[in-house]
Enzyme design. Structure first.
Site: not given
Ligand code: LLP
Length: 438
Positions: A297-299, A341, A368-369, A397
Protein backbone atom coordinates in the site's frame (compact mmCIF):
# COMPACT_ATOMS: atom_id res chain seq x y z
CA UNK A 1 22.38 27.21 -11.17
CA UNK A 2 20.84 24.23 -9.44
CA UNK A 3 22.55 20.92 -9.44
CA UNK A 4 19.93 19.00 -11.41
CA UNK A 5 20.54 15.56 -9.97
CA UNK A 6 20.43 16.95 -6.43
CA UNK A 7 17.28 19.03 -6.78
CA UNK A 8 15.15 17.13 -9.15
CA UNK A 9 14.24 13.70 -7.92
CA UNK A 10 11.40 13.78 -10.41
CA UNK A 11 12.31 13.24 -14.06
CA UNK A 12 9.51 15.65 -14.98
CA UNK A 13 11.31 18.74 -13.66
CA UNK A 14 13.86 20.86 -15.50
CA UNK A 15 14.71 24.46 -16.34
CA UNK A 16 13.97 26.12 -19.71
CA UNK A 17 15.94 28.70 -21.68
CA UNK A 18 14.13 31.55 -19.88
CA UNK A 19 15.42 30.17 -16.59
CA UNK A 20 11.94 29.05 -15.53
CA UNK A 21 11.18 25.83 -13.72
CA UNK A 22 9.36 23.37 -15.99
CA UNK A 23 7.15 20.46 -14.90
CA UNK A 24 6.03 17.80 -17.37
CA UNK A 25 6.85 20.13 -20.26
CA UNK A 26 4.89 23.12 -18.82
CA UNK A 27 6.51 26.39 -17.75
CA UNK A 28 5.56 26.87 -14.09
CA UNK A 29 5.65 30.67 -14.36
CA UNK A 30 3.07 30.55 -17.18
CA UNK A 31 0.97 28.15 -15.08
CA UNK A 32 1.12 30.56 -12.13
CA UNK A 33 -0.03 33.40 -14.40
CA UNK A 34 -2.78 31.34 -15.97
CA UNK A 35 -4.28 29.69 -12.87
CA UNK A 36 -3.11 31.97 -10.05
CA UNK A 37 -1.32 30.99 -6.84
CA UNK A 38 -1.18 29.14 -4.52
CA UNK A 39 -1.38 26.24 -6.92
CA UNK A 40 -0.83 22.51 -6.65
CA UNK A 41 0.70 20.90 -9.74
CA UNK A 42 0.95 17.17 -10.34
CA UNK A 43 2.61 15.35 -13.22
CA UNK A 44 0.41 12.51 -14.41
CA UNK A 45 3.21 10.71 -16.25
CA UNK A 46 5.27 10.56 -13.05
CA UNK A 47 2.35 9.04 -11.11
CA UNK A 48 1.67 6.46 -13.81
CA UNK A 49 5.35 5.57 -14.19
CA UNK A 50 5.67 4.96 -10.44
CA UNK A 51 2.55 2.81 -10.31
CA UNK A 52 3.78 0.80 -13.31
CA UNK A 53 7.16 0.33 -11.58
CA UNK A 54 5.48 -0.99 -8.43
CA UNK A 55 3.27 -3.29 -10.48
CA UNK A 56 6.17 -4.65 -12.43
CA UNK A 57 8.19 -5.28 -9.27
CA UNK A 58 5.25 -7.19 -7.77
CA UNK A 59 4.79 -9.23 -10.98
CA UNK A 60 8.53 -9.90 -11.31
CA UNK A 61 9.17 -10.92 -7.73
CA UNK A 62 6.07 -12.65 -6.43
CA UNK A 63 5.25 -15.92 -8.07
CA UNK A 64 1.91 -16.27 -6.25
CA UNK A 65 0.98 -12.75 -7.29
CA UNK A 66 0.17 -9.58 -5.48
CA UNK A 67 -1.51 -6.21 -5.71
CA UNK A 68 -0.39 -2.62 -5.51
CA UNK A 69 -3.08 -0.76 -3.57
CA UNK A 70 -2.36 2.98 -3.61
CA UNK A 71 -2.87 4.44 -0.13
CA UNK A 72 -5.12 7.27 -1.16
CA UNK A 73 -4.82 9.22 2.11
CA UNK A 74 -1.63 10.56 0.50
CA UNK A 75 -3.69 12.43 -2.08
CA UNK A 76 -7.33 11.83 -2.77
CA UNK A 77 -9.56 13.28 -5.47
CA UNK A 78 -11.51 11.80 -8.36
CA UNK A 79 -8.84 12.07 -11.03
CA UNK A 80 -6.23 10.25 -8.91
CA UNK A 81 -8.66 7.35 -8.51
CA UNK A 82 -9.24 7.33 -12.29
CA UNK A 83 -5.49 7.15 -12.92
CA UNK A 84 -4.99 4.35 -10.37
CA UNK A 85 -7.96 2.47 -11.81
CA UNK A 86 -6.56 2.76 -15.36
CA UNK A 87 -3.21 1.45 -14.13
CA UNK A 88 -5.00 -1.64 -12.84
CA UNK A 89 -4.02 -1.08 -9.22
CA UNK A 90 -6.12 -1.23 -6.07
CA UNK A 91 -6.61 1.42 -3.42
CA UNK A 92 -6.56 1.71 0.32
CA UNK A 93 -9.22 4.03 1.73
CA UNK A 94 -9.54 5.12 5.35
CA UNK A 95 -12.88 6.84 5.47
CA UNK A 96 -16.34 7.00 3.98
CA UNK A 97 -15.19 10.17 2.20
CA UNK A 98 -12.31 8.47 0.39
CA UNK A 99 -14.49 5.46 -0.39
CA UNK A 100 -17.28 7.67 -1.72
CA UNK A 101 -14.87 9.63 -3.93
CA UNK A 102 -13.46 6.41 -5.42
CA UNK A 103 -16.92 4.98 -6.05
CA UNK A 104 -17.96 8.20 -7.80
CA UNK A 105 -15.53 7.40 -10.61
CA UNK A 106 -16.59 3.76 -10.76
CA UNK A 107 -13.53 2.32 -9.02
CA UNK A 108 -13.89 -1.49 -8.93
CA UNK A 109 -15.05 -2.19 -5.37
CA UNK A 110 -13.28 -5.55 -5.24
CA UNK A 111 -9.93 -3.74 -5.46
CA UNK A 112 -10.69 -1.53 -2.44
CA UNK A 113 -9.27 -2.10 1.05
CA UNK A 114 -11.06 -0.22 3.84
CA UNK A 115 -8.88 0.77 6.78
CA UNK A 116 -9.39 2.82 9.92
CA UNK A 117 -9.01 2.41 13.67
CA UNK A 118 -12.49 3.71 14.39
CA UNK A 119 -14.74 3.05 11.44
CA UNK A 120 -18.29 4.18 12.05
CA UNK A 121 -21.29 1.87 11.58
CA UNK A 122 -22.24 4.02 8.62
CA UNK A 123 -18.82 3.51 7.00
CA UNK A 124 -18.99 -0.25 7.56
CA UNK A 125 -22.50 -0.36 6.07
CA UNK A 126 -21.30 1.68 3.11
CA UNK A 127 -18.40 -0.73 2.53
CA UNK A 128 -20.77 -3.72 2.70
CA UNK A 129 -23.22 -2.11 0.32
CA UNK A 130 -20.50 -1.28 -2.20
CA UNK A 131 -18.97 -4.73 -1.71
CA UNK A 132 -15.39 -3.59 -1.07
CA UNK A 133 -12.76 -6.29 -1.53
CA UNK A 134 -11.40 -6.42 2.00
CA UNK A 135 -12.32 -4.67 5.22
CA UNK A 136 -9.17 -4.41 7.31
CA UNK A 137 -10.41 -4.95 10.85
CA UNK A 138 -8.37 -2.92 13.29
CA UNK A 139 -9.41 -4.24 16.70
CA UNK A 140 -11.40 -6.87 18.55
CA UNK A 141 -14.45 -4.67 19.13
CA UNK A 142 -14.67 -3.87 15.44
CA UNK A 143 -14.61 -7.57 14.62
CA UNK A 144 -17.74 -8.23 16.64
CA UNK A 145 -19.44 -5.02 15.46
CA UNK A 146 -18.78 -5.88 11.83
CA UNK A 147 -20.18 -9.37 12.23
CA UNK A 148 -23.34 -7.92 13.84
CA UNK A 149 -23.75 -5.40 11.02
CA UNK A 150 -23.38 -8.09 8.32
CA UNK A 151 -26.09 -10.08 10.10
CA UNK A 152 -28.49 -7.12 10.24
CA UNK A 153 -27.86 -6.36 6.55
CA UNK A 154 -27.89 -9.97 5.38
CA UNK A 155 -24.46 -9.47 3.80
CA UNK A 156 -21.03 -11.01 4.18
CA UNK A 157 -17.50 -9.74 3.66
CA UNK A 158 -13.89 -10.80 3.40
CA UNK A 159 -11.57 -9.31 5.97
CA UNK A 160 -7.96 -8.90 7.01
CA UNK A 161 -6.89 -8.40 10.60
CA UNK A 162 -4.53 -5.49 11.15
CA UNK A 163 -1.72 -6.79 13.32
CA UNK A 164 0.78 -4.57 15.14
CA UNK A 165 3.99 -6.56 14.89
CA UNK A 166 5.89 -4.31 17.33
CA UNK A 167 8.58 -3.03 15.01
CA UNK A 168 10.60 0.12 15.50
CA UNK A 169 10.92 1.71 12.08
CA UNK A 170 13.26 4.66 12.84
CA UNK A 171 11.14 7.47 11.62
CA UNK A 172 9.41 10.54 12.97
CA UNK A 173 7.52 9.77 16.18
CA UNK A 174 4.22 11.13 14.95
CA UNK A 175 4.02 8.81 12.00
CA UNK A 176 5.33 5.61 13.48
CA UNK A 177 2.53 3.08 13.70
CA UNK A 178 4.09 -0.37 14.05
CA UNK A 179 5.23 -0.47 17.67
CA UNK A 180 3.31 -1.84 20.65
CA UNK A 181 2.16 1.56 21.92
CA UNK A 182 0.03 2.37 18.92
CA UNK A 183 -3.60 3.25 18.47
CA UNK A 184 -3.58 1.05 15.37
CA UNK A 185 -4.03 -2.68 15.07
CA UNK A 186 -4.14 -5.77 17.20
CA UNK A 187 -1.07 -6.45 19.31
CA UNK A 188 0.83 -9.58 18.42
CA UNK A 189 3.06 -9.96 21.49
CA UNK A 190 0.34 -10.19 24.13
CA UNK A 191 -1.63 -12.88 22.32
CA UNK A 192 -4.40 -10.58 21.09
CA UNK A 193 -3.48 -11.42 17.50
CA UNK A 194 -4.18 -15.10 17.98
CA UNK A 195 -7.31 -14.38 20.02
CA UNK A 196 -8.63 -12.22 17.18
CA UNK A 197 -7.97 -14.97 14.61
CA UNK A 198 -9.80 -17.55 16.73
CA UNK A 199 -12.69 -15.13 17.19
CA UNK A 200 -12.83 -14.18 13.50
CA UNK A 201 -13.18 -17.77 12.30
CA UNK A 202 -16.14 -18.29 14.63
CA UNK A 203 -18.09 -15.19 13.65
CA UNK A 204 -20.79 -15.20 11.00
CA UNK A 205 -20.77 -12.90 7.99
CA UNK A 206 -17.01 -12.49 7.83
CA UNK A 207 -14.32 -14.58 6.18
CA UNK A 208 -10.77 -14.10 7.36
CA UNK A 209 -8.62 -14.00 4.24
CA UNK A 210 -5.35 -12.72 5.58
CA UNK A 211 -3.39 -10.34 7.74
CA UNK A 212 -2.24 -6.77 7.43
CA UNK A 213 0.53 -4.71 8.99
CA UNK A 214 1.91 -1.24 8.40
CA UNK A 215 5.05 -0.27 10.26
CA UNK A 216 5.32 3.45 9.58
CA UNK A 217 5.99 6.03 6.92
CA UNK A 218 8.99 7.66 5.17
CA UNK A 219 11.22 4.66 5.94
CA UNK A 220 14.48 4.31 3.99
CA UNK A 221 15.91 1.21 5.59
CA UNK A 222 14.68 -2.07 4.11
CA UNK A 223 15.39 -4.00 7.33
CA UNK A 224 12.18 -3.10 9.20
CA UNK A 225 10.12 -4.08 6.13
CA UNK A 226 11.93 -7.40 5.92
CA UNK A 227 11.57 -8.02 9.63
CA UNK A 228 7.85 -7.18 9.49
CA UNK A 229 7.30 -9.55 6.55
CA UNK A 230 9.14 -12.37 8.36
CA UNK A 231 7.29 -11.73 11.63
CA UNK A 232 3.93 -11.83 9.88
CA UNK A 233 4.73 -15.02 8.00
CA UNK A 234 5.88 -16.67 11.21
CA UNK A 235 2.58 -15.69 12.78
CA UNK A 236 0.69 -17.14 9.81
CA UNK A 237 2.55 -20.43 10.29
CA UNK A 238 1.69 -20.34 14.02
CA UNK A 239 -1.98 -19.79 13.14
CA UNK A 240 -1.88 -22.83 10.86
CA UNK A 241 -0.29 -24.93 13.57
CA UNK A 242 -2.72 -23.91 16.29
CA UNK A 243 -5.98 -23.58 14.37
CA UNK A 244 -5.39 -25.55 11.17
CA UNK A 245 -6.23 -22.44 9.11
CA UNK A 246 -3.83 -21.53 6.28
CA UNK A 247 -4.18 -17.84 5.47
CA UNK A 248 -3.23 -17.07 1.88
CA UNK A 249 -2.99 -13.26 1.81
CA UNK A 250 -0.60 -10.82 3.46
CA UNK A 251 -0.85 -7.04 3.20
CA UNK A 252 2.42 -5.38 4.16
CA UNK A 253 1.18 -1.77 4.13
CA UNK A 254 3.15 1.18 2.78
CA UNK A 255 5.86 3.43 4.15
CA UNK A 256 8.53 3.58 1.45
CA UNK A 257 10.58 6.77 1.78
CA UNK A 258 10.92 9.54 -0.80
CA UNK A 259 13.47 12.27 -1.45
CA UNK A 260 12.53 15.64 0.01
CA UNK A 261 16.06 17.05 0.20
CA UNK A 262 19.52 16.05 -0.90
CA UNK A 263 19.96 14.22 2.42
CA UNK A 264 17.32 11.65 1.53
CA UNK A 265 18.41 8.61 -0.39
CA UNK A 266 15.43 6.31 -0.97
CA UNK A 267 15.75 2.93 -2.63
CA UNK A 268 13.93 2.24 -5.86
CA UNK A 269 10.60 0.49 -5.33
CA UNK A 270 11.86 -2.48 -7.31
CA UNK A 271 14.74 -2.87 -4.84
CA UNK A 272 12.39 -2.87 -1.83
CA UNK A 273 10.16 -5.43 -3.48
CA UNK A 274 13.07 -7.64 -4.45
CA UNK A 275 14.54 -7.62 -0.93
CA UNK A 276 11.20 -8.15 0.81
CA UNK A 277 10.12 -10.92 -1.52
CA UNK A 278 13.46 -12.72 -1.20
CA UNK A 279 13.11 -12.59 2.60
CA UNK A 280 9.53 -13.83 2.33
CA UNK A 281 10.50 -16.72 0.06
CA UNK A 282 13.24 -17.76 2.45
CA UNK A 283 10.89 -17.58 5.44
CA UNK A 284 8.17 -19.50 3.56
CA UNK A 285 10.64 -22.26 2.71
CA UNK A 286 11.92 -22.46 6.27
CA UNK A 287 8.41 -22.61 7.72
CA UNK A 288 7.15 -24.86 4.95
CA UNK A 289 4.37 -22.32 4.44
CA UNK A 290 2.96 -21.44 1.00
CA UNK A 291 4.04 -18.05 -0.30
CA UNK A 292 1.02 -15.77 0.26
CA UNK A 293 -0.55 -13.33 -2.19
CA UNK A 294 1.08 -10.03 -1.22
CA UNK A 295 -0.59 -6.61 -1.10
CA UNK A 296 1.45 -3.43 -0.73
CA UNK A 297 0.00 0.00 0.00
CA UNK A 298 2.38 2.73 -1.08
CA UNK A 299 0.97 6.23 -0.71
CA UNK A 300 3.66 8.89 -0.37
CA UNK A 301 6.05 7.25 -2.83
CA UNK A 302 3.38 7.13 -5.55
CA UNK A 303 2.58 10.84 -5.54
CA UNK A 304 5.10 12.90 -3.52
CA UNK A 305 7.67 13.68 -6.17
CA UNK A 306 5.06 14.07 -8.90
CA UNK A 307 3.82 17.23 -7.20
CA UNK A 308 5.01 20.77 -6.60
CA UNK A 309 3.29 23.80 -5.10
CA UNK A 310 3.61 27.33 -6.47
CA UNK A 311 3.22 30.46 -4.36
CA UNK A 312 3.70 34.16 -4.96
CA UNK A 313 6.09 35.93 -2.61
CA UNK A 314 4.53 38.96 -0.92
CA UNK A 315 6.13 40.64 2.08
CA UNK A 316 9.83 40.30 2.70
CA UNK A 317 11.06 41.07 6.20
CA UNK A 318 14.74 41.21 7.00
CA UNK A 319 15.64 41.20 10.68
CA UNK A 320 19.39 41.96 10.63
CA UNK A 321 21.38 39.43 12.60
CA UNK A 322 18.31 37.25 13.07
CA UNK A 323 16.77 36.08 9.79
CA UNK A 324 14.95 37.09 6.64
CA UNK A 325 11.35 36.07 6.21
CA UNK A 326 9.60 35.77 2.89
CA UNK A 327 5.84 35.53 3.22
CA UNK A 328 3.87 33.56 0.66
CA UNK A 329 0.20 33.56 -0.30
CA UNK A 330 -0.39 30.08 1.18
CA UNK A 331 1.15 28.17 4.07
CA UNK A 332 0.07 25.66 6.68
CA UNK A 333 -3.42 25.56 5.18
CA UNK A 334 -2.13 23.96 1.98
CA UNK A 335 0.97 22.30 3.47
CA UNK A 336 0.81 21.72 7.24
CA UNK A 337 3.76 19.30 7.28
CA UNK A 338 6.43 21.69 8.55
CA UNK A 339 4.11 22.99 11.26
CA UNK A 340 3.27 19.42 12.27
CA UNK A 341 6.49 17.50 11.77
CA UNK A 342 9.19 20.04 10.87
CA UNK A 343 9.20 18.20 7.56
CA UNK A 344 12.10 19.17 5.28
CA UNK A 345 11.45 20.43 1.75
CA UNK A 346 13.48 21.74 -1.15
CA UNK A 347 12.31 25.04 -2.60
CA UNK A 348 13.46 27.38 -5.36
CA UNK A 349 12.37 30.52 -7.15
CA UNK A 350 10.60 29.24 -10.24
CA UNK A 351 11.20 32.39 -12.32
CA UNK A 352 14.92 32.45 -11.41
CA UNK A 353 15.66 28.75 -11.51
CA UNK A 354 18.83 29.30 -13.55
CA UNK A 355 20.33 31.70 -10.99
CA UNK A 356 22.51 30.66 -8.07
CA UNK A 357 20.74 29.80 -4.83
CA UNK A 358 22.83 31.89 -2.46
CA UNK A 359 20.43 33.55 -0.02
CA UNK A 360 18.92 32.21 3.16
CA UNK A 361 15.23 32.76 3.92
CA UNK A 362 12.60 31.46 6.26
CA UNK A 363 9.46 30.77 4.24
CA UNK A 364 6.42 31.93 6.18
CA UNK A 365 2.78 31.25 5.44
CA UNK A 366 0.04 33.84 5.69
CA UNK A 367 -1.87 32.42 8.68
CA UNK A 368 -2.09 34.18 12.03
CA UNK A 369 0.21 31.68 13.63
CA UNK A 370 3.96 32.01 14.26
CA UNK A 371 4.43 28.31 13.56
CA UNK A 372 2.98 28.73 10.08
CA UNK A 373 6.22 28.08 8.23
CA UNK A 374 6.99 26.01 5.16
CA UNK A 375 10.72 25.86 5.81
CA UNK A 376 13.32 27.59 7.96
CA UNK A 377 16.67 28.70 6.58
CA UNK A 378 15.96 27.60 3.02
CA UNK A 379 18.69 28.43 0.53
CA UNK A 380 17.05 30.20 -2.39
CA UNK A 381 17.79 32.60 -5.21
CA UNK A 382 17.68 36.20 -4.02
CA UNK A 383 13.95 37.03 -3.66
CA UNK A 384 11.74 39.97 -4.55
CA UNK A 385 8.07 40.58 -4.06
CA UNK A 386 6.17 38.97 -6.93
CA UNK A 387 8.61 36.10 -7.44
CA UNK A 388 7.12 32.62 -7.75
CA UNK A 389 8.26 30.17 -5.11
CA UNK A 390 8.14 26.46 -5.98
CA UNK A 391 8.18 23.91 -3.18
CA UNK A 392 9.10 20.47 -4.51
CA UNK A 393 7.81 16.99 -3.66
CA UNK A 394 4.50 18.20 -2.29
CA UNK A 395 2.32 15.62 -4.07
CA UNK A 396 1.73 13.59 -0.91
CA UNK A 397 0.00 14.66 2.30
CA UNK A 398 -0.35 18.29 1.21
CA UNK A 399 -3.66 18.64 -0.62
CA UNK A 400 -5.05 15.74 1.43
CA UNK A 401 -4.10 17.46 4.70
CA UNK A 402 -5.13 20.98 3.69
CA UNK A 403 -7.58 23.04 5.70
CA UNK A 404 -9.58 26.27 5.61
CA UNK A 405 -7.91 27.77 8.69
CA UNK A 406 -8.35 31.54 8.68
CA UNK A 407 -11.06 30.87 6.11
CA UNK A 408 -8.55 30.53 3.32
CA UNK A 409 -9.96 28.78 0.25
CA UNK A 410 -8.02 25.70 -0.88
CA UNK A 411 -5.96 26.08 -4.07
CA UNK A 412 -6.74 24.30 -7.34
CA UNK A 413 -4.99 21.09 -8.31
CA UNK A 414 -3.68 21.08 -11.88
CA UNK A 415 -2.72 17.86 -13.60
CA UNK A 416 0.12 18.15 -16.09
CA UNK A 417 0.62 15.72 -18.93
CA UNK A 418 3.11 15.99 -21.78
CA UNK A 419 3.11 19.76 -21.90
CA UNK A 420 -0.64 20.20 -21.33
CA UNK A 421 -2.39 21.21 -18.13
CA UNK A 422 -5.93 20.68 -16.88
CA UNK A 423 -7.80 21.53 -13.71
CA UNK A 424 -8.63 18.36 -11.75
CA UNK A 425 -9.75 20.06 -8.54
CA UNK A 426 -11.21 23.56 -8.83
CA UNK A 427 -9.90 26.26 -6.51
CA UNK A 428 -12.30 27.00 -3.69
CA UNK A 429 -13.87 30.43 -3.56
CA UNK A 430 -15.59 32.37 -0.77
CA UNK A 431 -18.93 30.79 -1.65
CA UNK A 432 -17.37 27.40 -0.88
CA UNK A 433 -16.17 28.81 2.41
CA UNK A 434 -19.70 29.73 3.58
CA UNK A 435 -21.46 26.80 1.88
CA UNK A 436 -22.36 24.97 5.09
CA UNK A 437 -22.89 28.02 7.30
CA UNK A 438 -26.50 28.61 8.33
N1 LLP B 1 -1.23 1.77 4.70
C1 LLP B 1 -1.62 2.19 5.92
C2 LLP B 1 -2.45 1.31 6.74
C3 LLP B 1 -1.25 3.44 6.40
O1 LLP B 1 -1.63 3.83 7.60
C4 LLP B 1 -0.46 4.29 5.57
C5 LLP B 1 -0.07 5.62 6.02
C6 LLP B 1 -0.08 3.81 4.30
C7 LLP B 1 -0.48 2.55 3.90
C8 LLP B 1 0.72 4.64 3.36
O2 LLP B 1 1.99 4.95 3.83
P1 LLP B 1 3.01 5.77 2.90
O3 LLP B 1 3.41 4.84 1.78
O4 LLP B 1 2.32 6.97 2.40
O5 LLP B 1 4.14 6.09 3.82
N2 LLP B 1 0.56 12.51 7.32
C9 LLP B 1 1.87 11.89 7.44
C10 LLP B 1 1.86 10.48 6.92
C11 LLP B 1 0.90 9.58 7.64
C12 LLP B 1 0.89 8.18 7.09
C13 LLP B 1 -0.22 7.41 7.66
N3 LLP B 1 -0.40 6.10 7.13
C14 LLP B 1 2.87 12.75 6.71
O6 LLP B 1 2.48 13.78 6.15
O7 LLP B 1 4.06 12.45 6.69
Amino acid sequence: MLKGDMMFDSASLNVNSQGHLVIGGCDTVSLANRYGTPLYLMDETAIRTTLQGYKKSVDDNLKNGGMVAYASKACSFKEIYRIVMQEDCGIDVVSGGELYTAMQVGFPAERIFLHGNNKSDMELRMALNYGVGRIVVDNLTELKRLSDITKRMGKSTDIYLRITPGIEAHTHDFIRTGQIDSKFGITLENGDGLRAVKEAVKLNGITLKGLHCHIGSQIFDEKPFIFAAQTMLKFMAEIREITGLTLCELDLGGGFGVKYTEKDNPKKCADYMYLVSEALKEAADKLNFPMPYIVIEPGRSVVASSGITLYTIGSIKDIPGVRSYISIDGGMTDNPRYALYKAPYTALIANKANLPADSVYTIAGRCCESGDLIQENAILQSCQRGDILAVLSTGAYNYSMSSNYNRLPRPAVIMIKDGDSRVVVKAEDYEDIVRNDL
